[in-house]
Design an enzyme around this catalytic site. Structure first.
Site, mmCIF file in Angstrom:
data_model
loop_
_atom_site.group_PDB
_atom_site.id
_atom_site.type_symbol
_atom_site.label_atom_id
_atom_site.label_comp_id
_atom_site.label_asym_id
_atom_site.label_seq_id
_atom_site.Cartn_x
_atom_site.Cartn_y
_atom_site.Cartn_z
ATOM 1 C CB SER A 94 -2.213 8.369 -1.600
ATOM 2 O OG SER A 94 -1.319 9.355 -1.729
ATOM 3 C CG PHE A 95 -6.686 3.448 -0.160
ATOM 4 C CD1 PHE A 95 -8.093 3.436 0.365
ATOM 5 C CD2 PHE A 95 -6.220 2.546 -0.939
ATOM 6 C CE1 PHE A 95 -8.825 2.457 -0.131
ATOM 7 C CE2 PHE A 95 -7.019 1.351 -1.394
ATOM 8 C CZ PHE A 95 -8.212 1.379 -0.743
ATOM 9 C CD GLU A 96 -8.053 7.498 2.631
ATOM 10 O OE1 GLU A 96 -7.158 7.991 2.560
ATOM 11 O OE2 GLU A 96 -8.371 6.507 2.995
ATOM 12 N NE ARG B 138 11.271 11.199 -9.470
ATOM 13 C CZ ARG B 138 12.656 10.999 -9.269
ATOM 14 N NH1 ARG B 138 13.116 11.531 -8.166
ATOM 15 N NH2 ARG B 138 13.270 10.396 -9.970
ATOM 16 C CD GLU C 115 10.243 0.754 10.493
ATOM 17 O OE1 GLU C 115 10.948 1.104 11.110
ATOM 18 O OE2 GLU C 115 9.201 -0.056 11.014
ATOM 19 C CB VAL D 86 2.718 6.580 -1.852
ATOM 20 C CG1 VAL D 86 2.521 5.309 -1.047
ATOM 21 C CG2 VAL D 86 1.230 7.107 -2.207
ATOM 22 C CB ILE D 87 7.586 8.272 1.175
ATOM 23 C CG1 ILE D 87 7.431 9.657 0.402
ATOM 24 C CG2 ILE D 87 8.873 7.962 1.577
ATOM 25 C CD1 ILE D 87 7.802 10.743 1.234
ATOM 26 C CG HIS E 48 0.522 0.361 4.329
ATOM 27 N ND1 HIS E 48 0.308 1.840 4.446
ATOM 28 C CD2 HIS E 48 -0.693 -0.064 4.227
ATOM 29 C CE1 HIS E 48 -0.925 1.943 4.698
ATOM 30 N NE2 HIS E 48 -1.781 0.778 4.240
ATOM 31 C CD1 TRP F 77 -1.689 9.912 5.207
ATOM 32 C CD2 TRP F 77 0.481 9.387 5.395
ATOM 33 N NE1 TRP F 77 -1.518 8.974 6.353
ATOM 34 C CE2 TRP F 77 -0.282 8.715 6.127
ATOM 35 C CE3 TRP F 77 1.770 9.323 5.174
ATOM 36 C CZ2 TRP F 77 0.374 7.948 6.987
ATOM 37 C CZ3 TRP F 77 2.521 8.368 5.845
ATOM 38 C CH2 TRP F 77 2.163 7.635 6.938
HETATM 39 N N1 LIG Z 1 2.071 5.761 3.931
HETATM 40 C C1 LIG Z 1 1.189 6.665 3.316
HETATM 41 C C2 LIG Z 1 -0.210 6.847 3.193
HETATM 42 N N2 LIG Z 1 -0.794 5.889 4.083
HETATM 43 C C3 LIG Z 1 -2.293 6.140 4.590
HETATM 44 C C4 LIG Z 1 -3.097 5.502 3.083
HETATM 45 O O1 LIG Z 1 -2.948 6.620 2.056
HETATM 46 C C5 LIG Z 1 -4.572 5.610 3.779
HETATM 47 O O2 LIG Z 1 -5.025 7.095 4.229
HETATM 48 C C6 LIG Z 1 -4.828 5.321 5.053
HETATM 49 O O3 LIG Z 1 -4.617 3.571 5.018
HETATM 50 C C7 LIG Z 1 -6.308 4.953 5.517
HETATM 51 O O4 LIG Z 1 -7.170 4.582 4.566
HETATM 52 N N3 LIG Z 1 -0.824 7.722 2.405
HETATM 53 C C8 LIG Z 1 -0.127 8.447 1.799
HETATM 54 O O5 LIG Z 1 -0.679 9.416 0.950
HETATM 55 N N4 LIG Z 1 1.356 8.436 1.677
HETATM 56 C C9 LIG Z 1 2.018 7.582 2.338
HETATM 57 O O6 LIG Z 1 3.269 7.619 2.571
HETATM 58 C C1 LIG Z 2 3.032 3.931 2.239
HETATM 59 C C2 LIG Z 2 3.045 3.747 3.746
HETATM 60 O O1 LIG Z 2 1.624 3.464 4.142
HETATM 61 C C3 LIG Z 2 4.304 3.742 4.400
HETATM 62 O O2 LIG Z 2 4.650 5.022 4.344
HETATM 63 C C4 LIG Z 2 3.763 3.592 6.001
HETATM 64 O O3 LIG Z 2 4.954 3.164 6.570
HETATM 65 P P1 LIG Z 2 5.289 1.914 7.239
HETATM 66 O O4 LIG Z 2 5.264 0.798 5.922
HETATM 67 O O5 LIG Z 2 6.724 1.997 7.708
HETATM 68 O O6 LIG Z 2 4.274 1.529 8.179
#
Ligand SMILES: Nc1c(NC[C@H](O)[C@H](O)[C@H](O)CO)[nH]c(=O)[nH]c1=O
Ligand SMILES: CC(=O)[C@@H](O)COP(=O)(O)O
Length: 161
Positions: A65-67, A135, A93, A89-90, A96, A31
Site C-alpha cells: 500500500s505504501f507504493e 468489506r 504486532e 492494510v491489516i 508499522h 500485499w
Molecule cells: N503490512 C502491510 C504492508 N506493508 C508493506 C508496505 O506497504 C510497503 O510495501 C513496505 O513498507 C515497503 O515500502 N502493506 C500493505 O499493503 N498491507 C499491510 O498489511
Molecule cells: C501494516 C503492517 O506493516 C503490518 O501488518 C506488519 O505486521 P507487523 O506489525 O507484525 O510487523
C-alpha cells in the site's frame, strides 16, 4: 455512518453519470491479495456495469500500500479521467500499521491537492482479516464497488469544472 450501517456495494444507477467515454487507472497493492483482488474485481465490475469499456481500464500492480502513492502519481500522468488505488492494510504486532496507513492517506491526499486527476482512496485499514473480508465482498459489501462509483462521479465533476 459506520460501514456496518451501509452496504458498500449498493448504488442507484439512475444517479450515476454516463461513464462510457471515461478512462480509469487502477493501482493495486499485492500485499493481502486475497483482499485486494476482490476489491479490484468489485471496482472493475462496477465500472463496466456503468458503461466503461474494458479497454479503458488500465491496471498496474505495486508491492504494498505504501507504493500506491508512487503508482498513483505515475498513473495520473496517463490519459485517464480518474485513478483508483486499492490496498489492504491489516494491524500486525507493531506500530508499522499506523505509519503505513498515515503515510498512504497523506500521500494520496497530496496527489489530489497537487494534481488535476482525482485519486480515489480504496484502501482498507482493518484491525483483523475478518474485517477486511467483510468489506471486500463480504457482509458489508465491496469497497471496490463504492470506489468505482466515486471515481465516475469525480471524473464527471472534473469534466464539468
Ligand atoms: N503490512 C502491510 C504492508 N506493508 C508493506 C508496505 O506497504 C510497503 O510495501 C513496505 O513498507 C515497503 O515500502 N502493506 C500493505 O499493503 N498491507 C499491510 O498489511
Ligand atoms: C501494516 C503492517 O506493516 C503490518 O501488518 C506488519 O505486521 P507487523 O506489525 O507484525 O510487523
Amino acid at each position: 455512518m459506520a460501514t456496518e450501517n451501509k452496504n458498500l456495494s449498493e448504488y442507484d444507477k439512475t444517479l450515476i453519470p454516463d461513464a462510457s467515454k471515461f478512462r480509469f487507472g487502477i493501482v493495486v497493492s499485492e500485499w493481502n491479495d486475497t483482499i485486494t483482488e476482490p476489491l479490484f474485481q468489485g471496482a472493475f465490475d462496477a465500472l463496466v456495469d456503468n458503461g466503461v469499456l474494458e479497454s479503458n481500464i488500465i491496471r498496474w500492480n505495486v508491492p504494498g500500500s505504501f507504493e500506491l502513492i508512487y503508482g498513483a502519481k505515475k498513473m495520473q500522468e496517463q490519459m485517464v479521467n480518474a485513478v483508483i488505488v486499492i490496498g489492504s492494510v491489516i494491524q500486525g504486532e507493531t506500530k508499522h500499521f499506523d505509519f503505513v496507513c498515515e503515510g498512504v492517506t497523506q500521500g494520496i491526499k497530496d496527489l489530489n491537492v497537487m494534481r488535476e486527476t482525482p485519486v480515489i482512496f480504496c484502501v482498507l485499514t482493518d484491525n483483523t482479516l475478518q474485517q477486511a473480508i467483510d468489506r471486500s465482498g463480504g457482509k458489508h459489501g465491496n469497497k471496490g464497488t463504492e470506489a468505482a462509483i466515486a471515481a465516475i462521479k469525480m471524473a464527471e465533476l472534473r469534466k464539468n469544472s
